[in-house]
Design a protein around this motif. Sequence first.
Motif, short mmCIF file in Angstrom:
data_model
loop_
_atom_site.label_atom_id
_atom_site.label_comp_id
_atom_site.label_asym_id
_atom_site.label_seq_id
_atom_site.Cartn_x
_atom_site.Cartn_y
_atom_site.Cartn_z
N ARG A 1 0.83 -1.21 0.00
CA ARG A 1 0.00 0.00 0.00
C ARG A 1 0.87 1.26 0.00
NH1 ARG A 1 -3.36 -2.97 3.77
NH2 ARG A 1 -5.45 -3.32 2.92
N VAL A 2 1.96 1.21 0.76
CA VAL A 2 2.88 2.36 0.77
C VAL A 2 3.48 2.56 -0.62
CG1 VAL A 2 5.05 3.27 1.70
CG2 VAL A 2 3.42 2.12 3.22
N ALA A 3 3.88 1.48 -1.26
CA ALA A 3 4.44 1.58 -2.62
C ALA A 3 3.42 2.17 -3.58
CB ALA A 3 4.89 0.20 -3.10
N LEU A 4 2.16 1.78 -3.42
CA LEU A 4 1.10 2.32 -4.27
C LEU A 4 0.89 3.81 -3.99
CD1 LEU A 4 -1.20 1.88 -6.31
CD2 LEU A 4 -2.65 1.16 -4.40
N ALA A 5 0.89 4.18 -2.70
CA ALA A 5 0.72 5.59 -2.33
C ALA A 5 1.86 6.43 -2.87
CB ALA A 5 0.63 5.72 -0.81
N ARG A 6 3.08 5.89 -2.85
CA ARG A 6 4.25 6.63 -3.34
C ARG A 6 4.12 6.95 -4.83
NH1 ARG A 6 9.97 3.81 -2.66
NH2 ARG A 6 9.03 2.48 -4.24
N SER A 7 3.49 6.05 -5.58
CA SER A 7 3.25 6.32 -7.00
C SER A 7 2.10 7.29 -7.21
CB SER A 7 2.97 5.01 -7.75
OG SER A 7 4.13 4.22 -7.85
N LEU A 8 1.01 7.09 -6.46
CA LEU A 8 -0.18 7.91 -6.66
C LEU A 8 0.01 9.35 -6.22
CD1 LEU A 8 -2.96 5.39 -5.51
CD2 LEU A 8 -2.41 6.08 -7.85
N LEU B 1 2.29 -12.08 -1.89
CA LEU B 1 1.34 -12.08 -0.78
C LEU B 1 0.47 -13.33 -0.79
CD1 LEU B 1 0.19 -8.35 -1.12
CD2 LEU B 1 2.07 -9.27 0.25
N ASP B 2 -0.11 -13.67 0.36
CA ASP B 2 -0.97 -14.85 0.42
C ASP B 2 -2.28 -14.57 -0.31
OD1 ASP B 2 -3.26 -14.12 2.41
OD2 ASP B 2 -1.44 -13.50 3.46
N GLN B 3 -3.00 -15.65 -0.62
CA GLN B 3 -4.17 -15.56 -1.49
C GLN B 3 -5.24 -14.61 -0.95
OE1 GLN B 3 -5.89 -19.31 -2.62
NE2 GLN B 3 -7.75 -18.38 -3.43
N HIS B 4 -5.57 -14.71 0.33
CA HIS B 4 -6.64 -13.88 0.88
C HIS B 4 -6.26 -12.40 0.84
CE1 HIS B 4 -9.14 -17.20 2.10
NE2 HIS B 4 -8.13 -17.77 2.75
N LEU B 5 -4.99 -12.11 1.14
CA LEU B 5 -4.54 -10.72 1.10
C LEU B 5 -4.52 -10.21 -0.33
CD1 LEU B 5 -3.53 -8.30 2.64
CD2 LEU B 5 -1.23 -9.25 2.57
N ARG B 6 -4.09 -11.04 -1.28
CA ARG B 6 -4.11 -10.66 -2.70
C ARG B 6 -5.52 -10.27 -3.13
NH1 ARG B 6 -0.92 -15.21 -3.88
NH2 ARG B 6 -2.70 -16.21 -4.88
N GLU B 7 -6.49 -11.11 -2.75
CA GLU B 7 -7.87 -10.85 -3.16
C GLU B 7 -8.38 -9.53 -2.58
OE1 GLU B 7 -10.01 -14.30 -1.98
OE2 GLU B 7 -9.16 -15.58 -3.56
N ARG B 8 -8.03 -9.27 -1.31
CA ARG B 8 -8.50 -8.04 -0.69
C ARG B 8 -7.84 -6.81 -1.32
NH1 ARG B 8 -7.14 -8.87 4.36
NH2 ARG B 8 -5.66 -7.19 4.80
N LEU B 9 -6.53 -6.89 -1.56
CA LEU B 9 -5.82 -5.74 -2.11
C LEU B 9 -6.23 -5.46 -3.56
CD1 LEU B 9 -2.18 -6.00 -0.73
CD2 LEU B 9 -3.97 -4.40 -0.10
N ARG B 10 -6.48 -6.50 -4.32
CA ARG B 10 -6.87 -6.23 -5.71
C ARG B 10 -8.23 -5.53 -5.78
NH1 ARG B 10 -7.56 -12.54 -7.43
NH2 ARG B 10 -9.79 -12.79 -7.03
N GLU B 11 -9.12 -5.84 -4.83
CA GLU B 11 -10.40 -5.13 -4.78
C GLU B 11 -10.18 -3.67 -4.40
OE1 GLU B 11 -13.34 -6.24 -5.72
OE2 GLU B 11 -12.34 -8.10 -6.32
N ALA C 1 -6.63 -11.23 -13.28
CA ALA C 1 -6.99 -10.54 -14.53
C ALA C 1 -8.49 -10.50 -14.73
CB ALA C 1 -6.31 -11.23 -15.71
N LEU C 2 -9.18 -11.61 -14.47
CA LEU C 2 -10.62 -11.66 -14.65
C LEU C 2 -11.33 -10.72 -13.67
CD1 LEU C 2 -11.07 -15.52 -15.13
CD2 LEU C 2 -11.39 -13.78 -16.88
N ALA C 3 -10.78 -10.59 -12.46
CA ALA C 3 -11.43 -9.76 -11.44
C ALA C 3 -11.19 -8.27 -11.65
CB ALA C 3 -10.91 -10.17 -10.05
N LEU C 4 -10.04 -7.91 -12.22
CA LEU C 4 -9.64 -6.51 -12.28
C LEU C 4 -9.90 -5.81 -13.61
CD1 LEU C 4 -6.16 -6.55 -10.48
CD2 LEU C 4 -8.17 -5.29 -9.74
N ALA C 5 -9.70 -6.51 -14.70
CA ALA C 5 -9.50 -5.85 -15.98
C ALA C 5 -10.78 -5.38 -16.66
CB ALA C 5 -8.74 -6.79 -16.92
N ASP C 6 -10.65 -4.24 -17.35
CA ASP C 6 -11.64 -3.87 -18.35
C ASP C 6 -11.37 -4.65 -19.63
OD1 ASP C 6 -12.91 -1.84 -16.76
OD2 ASP C 6 -11.17 -0.57 -17.12
#
Length: 359
Positions: free
Chosen positions: A141-148, A164-174, A197-202
């Motif tokens: 999240r810090v790395a993302l904030a540094r870019s944004l 990251l573990d699966q549950h954390l990946r799913e939460r962060l991608r949302e 890819a299926l969960a995130l992409a346009d």
Amino acid sequence: MARLTISNVCKMFGSTYAVEDFSLDVEDGELVCLLGPSGSGKSTLLRMIGGFERPSGGAILIDAKDVTHLPPEKRPTGMVFQSHALWTHMNVFDNIAFGLKLRRLPRAEIREKVEGALALVGLAGFGKRMTQQLSGGQQQRVALARSLVLEPKILLLDEPFASLDQHLRERLREEVKDIQQRLGITTLFVTHGQDEALALADRIVVMRDGKSEQVAPPAEVYRNPQTQFVAGFIGLMNFVKTKVVSGSTVHPDFGLEVPIEDGEVVVAFRPDALSIKSPGRDGGPTVHRSIDFGTHRMIDIELADASRIKAMVPPTQKWDKNALVSLTVQDYFVFRDNRLAYQSNGTVTAHCNEKLAHA
């Protein structure tokens, strides 16, 4: 925000193409996933967009301005790496503020922007913590904030959740999807995870050997794969090698209508498109294994030629090992030389070819 144009870009390492003649238009505010196996060229392509690799040919344009030969700091892009790339001798605030300080912004403005970025990624109040005191998800999240915080026109994410573990990946991608939609920022996201890819992409760009195999929205890539590679890379897929003779497949367990020219083909269908019934015929398909996943059962079925396919059935259906079964296929694809040659619609019974079965 911004429109990205990639025109006939290639990258060579020695005599080998990492990316070859790649073109893509990414619309303003669109989130595009570059999906493919390791070595497909997706990260190399992203690094060229960010300015960390120089293309061997082609052009990269942002809002119609050629940035092909600009260094990273001169481009309106922000990149988040898989490794976080945080400075461990700085606290969270200073990590995020670093780029703003290089721009010589006033102290009050820097504080306002950093605190806004921390709030955006759900880390309000974490500014004084050292990065080593954070979990893997918080570091990302810090790395993302540094870019944004630099307000880039285009956000580049290179497998940011891979460690990251699966549950954390799913939460962060949302969370990333929510942030991207809230900001309306044009985003490219590199991943080798089909679920991501299926969960995130346009739109998804499926890459292979430095080229794009298919570019389409997630539902279309899943339901209408244009190559055998795409069909096998997105979701679970059964593949059965056979021949077409006089408009139907020649296989002991699958006699399917395929109105194309005679020749060798690969029939493909998903486990949820295959239903099984008993009894089956002697010498026909048999149940090899049944696995209960809670929401469904996956049945491994062995065909007469010793190859195996999978059927997805309700969890209440139980099948004994070695049980003889008959098969029914709904919606199948036929590939020849990796390209889609025929796609069915509706339900077709995969009947036994009697002559072959008793030969």
